[in-house]
Design a protein around this motif. Structure first.
Motif, PDB file in Angstrom:
ATOM      1  N   HIS A   3     -24.715  52.622 104.082  1.00  0.00           N
ATOM      2  CA  HIS A   3     -23.744  53.502 103.446  1.00  0.00           C
ATOM      3  C   HIS A   3     -24.095  54.968 103.700  1.00  0.00           C
ATOM      4  N   GLU A 320     -25.334  56.649  90.557  1.00  0.00           N
ATOM      5  CA  GLU A 320     -25.653  55.243  90.863  1.00  0.00           C
ATOM      6  C   GLU A 320     -26.929  54.820  90.126  1.00  0.00           C
ATOM      7  N   ILE A 323     -26.107  54.365  86.510  1.00  0.00           N
ATOM      8  CA  ILE A 323     -25.425  53.080  86.284  1.00  0.00           C
ATOM      9  C   ILE A 323     -26.427  51.932  86.325  1.00  0.00           C
ATOM     10  N   ALA A 326     -28.150  51.822  83.256  1.00  0.00           N
ATOM     11  CA  ALA A 326     -27.280  51.341  82.180  1.00  0.00           C
ATOM     12  C   ALA A 326     -27.119  49.829  82.214  1.00  0.00           C
ATOM     13  N   ILE A 327     -27.077  49.259  83.422  1.00  0.00           N
ATOM     14  CA  ILE A 327     -26.897  47.798  83.478  1.00  0.00           C
ATOM     15  C   ILE A 327     -28.237  47.063  83.419  1.00  0.00           C
ATOM     16  N   GLY A 328     -29.292  47.796  83.142  1.00  0.00           N
ATOM     17  CA  GLY A 328     -30.553  47.132  82.833  1.00  0.00           C
ATOM     18  C   GLY A 328     -31.632  47.186  83.893  1.00  0.00           C
ATOM     19  N   PHE A 329     -31.417  47.940  84.958  1.00  0.00           N
ATOM     20  CA  PHE A 329     -32.479  48.059  85.964  1.00  0.00           C
ATOM     21  C   PHE A 329     -33.659  48.800  85.349  1.00  0.00           C
ATOM     22  N   GLN A 333     -37.922  48.655  89.121  1.00  0.00           N
ATOM     23  CA  GLN A 333     -36.970  48.045  90.063  1.00  0.00           C
ATOM     24  C   GLN A 333     -36.268  49.119  90.898  1.00  0.00           C
ATOM     25  N   ALA A 415     -28.651  58.854  80.385  1.00  0.00           N
ATOM     26  CA  ALA A 415     -27.631  59.324  79.425  1.00  0.00           C
ATOM     27  C   ALA A 415     -27.070  60.663  79.876  1.00  0.00           C
TER      28      ALA A 415
ATOM     29  N   THR B  45     -18.956  59.443  73.260  1.00  0.00           N
ATOM     30  CA  THR B  45     -19.848  58.952  74.333  1.00  0.00           C
ATOM     31  C   THR B  45     -21.300  58.912  73.854  1.00  0.00           C
ATOM     32  N   LEU B  49     -23.667  55.697  74.037  1.00  0.00           N
ATOM     33  CA  LEU B  49     -24.945  55.701  74.749  1.00  0.00           C
ATOM     34  C   LEU B  49     -26.103  55.398  73.802  1.00  0.00           C
ATOM     35  N   LEU B  54     -29.574  54.027  75.520  1.00  0.00           N
ATOM     36  CA  LEU B  54     -29.788  55.028  76.572  1.00  0.00           C
ATOM     37  C   LEU B  54     -30.069  56.415  75.999  1.00  0.00           C
ATOM     38  N   ARG B  81     -31.173  45.817  77.443  1.00  0.00           N
ATOM     39  CA  ARG B  81     -29.850  46.241  77.952  1.00  0.00           C
ATOM     40  C   ARG B  81     -29.288  45.217  78.932  1.00  0.00           C
ATOM     41  N   ALA B  82     -30.172  44.778  79.814  1.00  0.00           N
ATOM     42  CA  ALA B  82     -29.720  43.829  80.837  1.00  0.00           C
ATOM     43  C   ALA B  82     -29.265  42.515  80.216  1.00  0.00           C
ATOM     44  N   PHE B  87     -21.834  47.469  80.007  1.00  0.00           N
ATOM     45  CA  PHE B  87     -21.171  48.781  79.943  1.00  0.00           C
ATOM     46  C   PHE B  87     -19.907  48.783  80.799  1.00  0.00           C
ATOM     47  N   PHE B  89     -17.118  51.835  82.050  1.00  0.00           N
ATOM     48  CA  PHE B  89     -16.871  53.272  81.991  1.00  0.00           C
ATOM     49  C   PHE B  89     -15.472  53.614  82.501  1.00  0.00           C
ATOM     50  N   HIS B  93     -17.718  53.504  87.901  1.00  0.00           N
ATOM     51  CA  HIS B  93     -19.103  53.584  88.372  1.00  0.00           C
ATOM     52  C   HIS B  93     -19.540  52.338  89.129  1.00  0.00           C
ATOM     53  N   ILE B  95     -20.842  50.636  92.549  1.00  0.00           N
ATOM     54  CA  ILE B  95     -21.710  51.140  93.628  1.00  0.00           C
ATOM     55  C   ILE B  95     -20.890  51.105  94.921  1.00  0.00           C
ATOM     56  N   PRO B  96     -20.674  52.274  95.511  1.00  0.00           N
ATOM     57  CA  PRO B  96     -19.642  52.388  96.548  1.00  0.00           C
ATOM     58  C   PRO B  96     -19.897  51.564  97.826  1.00  0.00           C
ATOM     59  N   TYR B  97     -21.153  51.290  98.126  1.00  0.00           N
ATOM     60  CA  TYR B  97     -21.421  50.576  99.379  1.00  0.00           C
ATOM     61  C   TYR B  97     -21.556  49.064  99.179  1.00  0.00           C
ATOM     62  N   ALA B 106     -24.682  42.732  90.734  1.00  0.00           N
ATOM     63  CA  ALA B 106     -25.751  43.734  90.603  1.00  0.00           C
ATOM     64  C   ALA B 106     -26.630  43.509  89.361  1.00  0.00           C
ATOM     65  N   PRO B 107     -26.048  43.193  88.186  1.00  0.00           N
ATOM     66  CA  PRO B 107     -26.927  42.994  87.009  1.00  0.00           C
ATOM     67  C   PRO B 107     -27.905  41.831  87.177  1.00  0.00           C
ATOM     68  N   ALA B 110     -31.219  43.070  88.063  1.00  0.00           N
ATOM     69  CA  ALA B 110     -31.990  43.597  86.939  1.00  0.00           C
ATOM     70  C   ALA B 110     -32.533  42.461  86.075  1.00  0.00           C
ATOM     71  N   ARG B 152     -18.566  42.861  86.117  1.00  0.00           N
ATOM     72  CA  ARG B 152     -20.002  43.193  86.230  1.00  0.00           C
ATOM     73  C   ARG B 152     -20.650  43.235  84.841  1.00  0.00           C
TER      74      ARG B 152
END
Lengths: 421, 218
Positions: A3, A320, A323, A326-329, A333, A415, B45, B49, B54, B81-82, B87, B89, B93, B95-97, B106-107, B110, B152
């Motif tokens: 990318h 990124e 995010i 936020a999703i737990g990474f 990692q 955050a 927000t 959060l 977060l 969180r995982a 979440f 938004f 958000h 991941i563009p690639y 993706a989760p 994690a 996701r």
């Protein structure tokens, strides 16, 4: 990676430059060493050939030339000999026989003589009188024609200065110290002390000079010269053992001069090789110094470059990363994700850098060195150790360079990022 | 499920301290869809959060499924969180690639789970993304993007979905679709805490709270 391929490609390029400069420098030095070895081998080979030719020429020349030694009484002062022109000390005539019977193999003939500077009262001249009985052949060698004709008893041989000034000719009668001699031979002009020398038979000289049974020199003629170097010492040793009461000097033959010349040429050739070796060593030191300064500089510059790219990458991927958090990474990692990218960057760059460096080093060597014909090909220059080194150091370089930006990335407050967007 | 106990959050701003949350107390239980409405800058927000582990509150305590996520290490908080939170938004958000499928999965990086692929496929199918699963976000519509983001968020079967203006960038049709998915999730036992300035969006919630200057109004 795909990318953001531009950043990744630039990172790989930086690693290629870093690894390429290291490999290039090492290749250049290796090629320098190979070239040095080649030059020195060629020079040594050339010297050896030259020396072999000289040796062969020497062998042939000295076979014909041979050389002469003068055996003198041990107590003879050599300085006096040169000052007076004749020996002033005496030794028994029997020494000649002893030598001839000794089995000495390097000398063909012995010429005993008794010499003295005398007044020739009948002619009012100062002359050198030499009593000789011709060569005594070495009984252990093949019989050969005598080199010098003996002076028959009752006869006299005159140098040019004497017979010319006295108007004497062959067959004339002449008196010397009260004894009559027939002129046996008149020499041509030699331009040396021989021109004022008279030769008579040894026994008559001994009588006239009151030195019965004594001589003061033995000329050893036609010493065999195969391998002149060191032979004189051998002959001296051999004669010294046979005649402890004598000393041996060399008569300054061409053979010795040639041997000395050959030795000098050999020495000069060795010096030339040594000079070349020093020159190449100096050149290597200069190149080593250059590499030691340049390569680390390039590597640091590339590390900074990768670091800046990484910072840029982190900045671009701020959201990124937010995010992902936020999703737990976990931080570890995310760190792994970033560092693995640098690891791959390092591996790819390292691999490509090795080949770039090999090519670069070879090209530089071709530019800097003369006559690189037959120099090792890139394939031959390939060194598995170097490959391993680069495949370890390049990823390390990339990972270390990316470490700070990665730490910066994982320390970002997600955050803050998420609130901003 | 989520309980705010007198939570206050104060930011240090360039013009002094700003109180984003002022002694907020609320709870969201499984099967509940709570919408918090309010104008921009009222602290919505920040609330979300903080609920998501977060943003550490300045005062007060957060209870997430019986434990305080701010009382554990950051690593443990990430795991919480995982495992428990999804979440969503306004800006998606994604991941563009990564493709739609990869974004949904993706989760699972994690929090690696068995059958993550199968779960992702189920979500892709149920969210009507089958024909877009191999596309990257730039190649899909905004509605599909938000559905992908929702899928996701649901991959690890979270106990709560925290949604920040999830329909803010969607047309009415897509907004209704997303909200109906959230309602379905709540109906299946999940809980949703949604913040929005859009009253129509809030209308889908089982309970709505107003937020003004960092304080909640029933």
């Amino acid at each position: 990676m795909l990318h953001r391929w531009r950043g990744f490609a630039l990172g790989i390029f930086a690693v290629i430059i870093a690894v390429g400069s290291l490999t290039g420098a090492m290749t250049l030095l290796k090629l320098h060493d190979l070239q040095t070895q080649k030059i020195l081998n060629e020079k040594e080979e050339e010297t050896e050939k030259k020396m072999a030719v000289l040796k062969d020429e020497m062998r042939k020349a000295t076979l014909k030339l041979k050389f002469n030694l003068l055996i003198l009484p041990k107590q003879q002062n050599i300085r006096d000999l040169h000052m007076k022109g004749y020996p002033s000390e005496y030794m028994p005539e029997e020494y000649v026989t002893r030598l001839a019977n000794s089995g000495i193999i390097v000398v063909r003939h012995f010429l005993p003589s008794l010499q003295q500077r005398i007044k020739w009262p009948e002619k009012n001249r100062t002359i050198t009188l030499i009593g000789t009985r011709g060569e005594v052949p070495n009984l252990h060698k093949d019989p050969r024609r005598p080199l010098v004709q003996p002076v028959p008893p009752g006869t006299i041989v005159l140098g040019y200065g004497l017979h010319h000034s006295l108007g004497l000719h062959n067959g004339d009668k002449v008196k010397l110290l009260g004894r009559e001699f027939t002129v046996h031979k008149c020499h041509e002009e030699r331009g040396s002390k021989d021109d004022y020398t008279a030769w008579i038979h040894l026994s008559q000289a001994q009588e006239l000079l009151d030195k019965e049974g004594h001589i003061n020199a033995i000329l050893a003629l036609e010493c065999i010269c195969q391998g002149v170097e060191g032979l004189l010492m051998k002959v001296r040793e051999e004669i010294k053992q046979i005649l402890p009461g004598t000393q041996v000097i060399e008569m300054g033959t061409k053979a010795i001069a040639r041997a000395e010349a050959r030795a000098k040429v050999g020495q000069e050739a060795k010096s030339a090789v040594e000079r070349e070796r020093r020159h190449r060593t100096k050149m290597r030191s200069e190149r080593e110094f250059f590499a030691a300064v340049l390569v680390p500089l390039v590597m640091v510059a590339c590390a900074v470059w990768i670091g800046l790219l990484a910072f840029n990458n982190v900045r671009d991927r701020k959201v990124e990363i937010g995010i992902q958090r936020a999703i737990g990474f976990r931080a570890g990692q995310i760190m792994f994700l970033f560092l693995s990218k640098f690891l791959i960057m390092g591996l790819l760059g390292g691999l490509l850098g090795i080949f770039t460096g090999l090519g670069l080093g070879r090209w530089l060597a071709l530019v800097l060195e003369d006559d690189m014909e037959g120099i090792a090909t890139a394939g031959e220059l390939f060194n598995p150790g170097l490959l391993l080194l680069c495949l370890i150091t390049a990823p390390m370089l990339a990972v270390i360079s990316g470490w700070l930006p990665t730490m910066f990335a994982i320390r970002q407050d997600p955050a803050d990022v998420l609130r901003e967007v | 499920m989520v309980e705010f106990k007198n939570i206050t959050k104060i930011y240090d701003g360039p013009e002094g301290k700003v109180t984003a949350l002022d002694k907020v107390s609320l709870s969201v239980q499984p099967g509940e869809f709570l919408a918090v409405c309010g104008p921009s800058g009222c602290g919505k927000t920040t609330l979300l959060l903080t609920a998501g582990g977060l943003l550490r509150p300045s005062k007060g305590q957060l209870n997430l499924d019986g434990s305080d996520p701010y009382g554990v290490s950051p690593e443990m908080r990430s795991k919480i969180r995982a495992r428990m939170i999804g979440f969503v938004f306004q800006q998606f958000h994604l991941i563009p690639y990564l493709t739609v499928r990869q974004n949904i999965l993706a989760p699972s990086l994690a929090l690696p789970t068995k059958k993550a692929g199968q779960r992702a496929q189920e979500l892709i199918s149920s969210f009507g993304l089958d024909d877009r699963a191999g596309h990257v976000p730039a190649q899909i519509s905004t509605g599909q993007k938000q559905r992908t983001a929702l899928a996701r968020a649901l991959l690890n079967k979270p106990k709560i979905i925290l949604a920040d203006e999830p329909t803010g960038n969607l047309d009415e049709g897509n907004a209704n679709t997303v909200l109906s998915y959230l309602s379905q999730y709540v109906a299946e036992g999940g809980c949703v805490l949604l913040v929005t300035h859009d009253v129509r969006t809030a209308a889908h919630a089982t309970r709505t709270l107003e937020m003004s200057r960092g304080q909640l109004v029933e």
